[in-house]
Design a protein around this motif. Sequence first.
Motif, PDB file in Angstrom:
ATOM      1  N   TYR A  90       0.851  -1.198   0.000  1.00 54.98           N
ATOM      2  CA  TYR A  90       0.000   0.000   0.000  1.00 54.98           C
ATOM      3  C   TYR A  90       0.884   1.244   0.000  1.00 54.98           C
ATOM      4  N   TYR A  91       0.404   2.317  -0.628  1.00 58.77           N
ATOM      5  CA  TYR A  91       1.103   3.596  -0.586  1.00 58.77           C
ATOM      6  C   TYR A  91       0.097   4.735  -0.486  1.00 58.77           C
ATOM      7  N   ALA A  92       0.555   5.854   0.083  1.00 57.90           N
ATOM      8  CA  ALA A  92      -0.236   7.087   0.130  1.00 57.90           C
ATOM      9  C   ALA A  92       0.741   8.254   0.012  1.00 57.90           C
ATOM     10  N   ASP A  93       0.601   9.052  -1.025  1.00 56.22           N
ATOM     11  CA  ASP A  93       1.493  10.186  -1.279  1.00 56.22           C
ATOM     12  C   ASP A  93       0.668  11.462  -1.368  1.00 56.22           C
ATOM     13  N   GLY A  94       1.129  12.518  -0.701  1.00 53.24           N
ATOM     14  CA  GLY A  94       0.399  13.776  -0.796  1.00 53.24           C
ATOM     15  C   GLY A  94       0.991  14.867   0.060  1.00 53.24           C
ATOM     16  N   SER A  95       0.233  15.929   0.226  1.00 55.99           N
ATOM     17  CA  SER A  95       0.662  17.081   1.021  1.00 55.99           C
ATOM     18  C   SER A  95      -0.445  17.459   1.994  1.00 55.99           C
ATOM     19  N   TYR A  96      -0.094  18.294   2.974  1.00 59.87           N
ATOM     20  CA  TYR A  96      -1.084  18.689   3.959  1.00 59.87           C
ATOM     21  C   TYR A  96      -0.789  20.086   4.484  1.00 59.87           C
ATOM     22  N   LEU A  97      -1.849  20.723   4.995  1.00 61.23           N
ATOM     23  CA  LEU A  97      -1.764  22.011   5.659  1.00 61.23           C
ATOM     24  C   LEU A  97      -2.282  21.854   7.081  1.00 61.23           C
ATOM     25  N   ARG A  98      -1.655  22.557   8.003  1.00 66.13           N
ATOM     26  CA  ARG A  98      -2.129  22.567   9.383  1.00 66.13           C
ATOM     27  C   ARG A  98      -2.023  23.991   9.912  1.00 66.13           C
TER      28      ARG A  98
END
Length: 234
Positions: free
Chosen positions: A107-115
């Motif tokens: 499994y993979y999950a790639d991305g970006s986030y804001l906090r």
Amino acid sequence: MFTINIKKTLFAFTLLGCMLCMAPYVHAQNDSIPAEEEETELSTGKVPFLRSLSIYADLGKPAASWLDTESKLEGGIQVSLGNGIVAEAAYGQAELRPEQVVENGSYYADGSYLRFGAGYQWIIKETNLIQLMANYGMSTFDDGGSVLIVSEVWDDYTASYSRNDLSATWAEIAMLTETQVIRSVYAGMALRLRYLIDTDDFEGFPVRAIPGYGFAFNTTTPALNIYIRFRLPE
């Protein structure tokens, strides 16, 4: 795309609001303001509107890049006001390859986030401080994986899938403590408790990991961050 769970969202922000409302009362009992700042405030009779502006980088995330299971980067900016209020915004990127979340597969999950969020700051002494923060996070990411289907009758079969433009949101409470290393440079540690508000939902192959949050199958998840902060000269 996902729909916001209203009950979960209201519960999370009610909890965070209560934590922030308590902060000024605790601060009222704390008289450990550094001598230089206290002298300045007493001589002028005014508390400065802007106490400091800083930028930070998470040290733990690139340090863990040698692992095959993840690659992360995070940085942010924070404003500290004279009345103890702090506001912060952070941006991060993550490539996650968690093991053992899919039986006979990957499994993979790639991305970006804001906090982003706000909180209260206690200055213990000239070189130490503590912050209590209430934050809101949002992530956009792609995920996918493969599953080996074993059959006693037919040949084994590998099924793969990929999905784009997924989303997730969460709330968190964070306790930060910092110590001055050299002038304007601080080393800090943040203990976070995250509460998942919502994410995309799929049958058969659910979302397993969320960049910026952690494992999706945990409604709440703790996290520990080590960071370095540079405070611009006041």
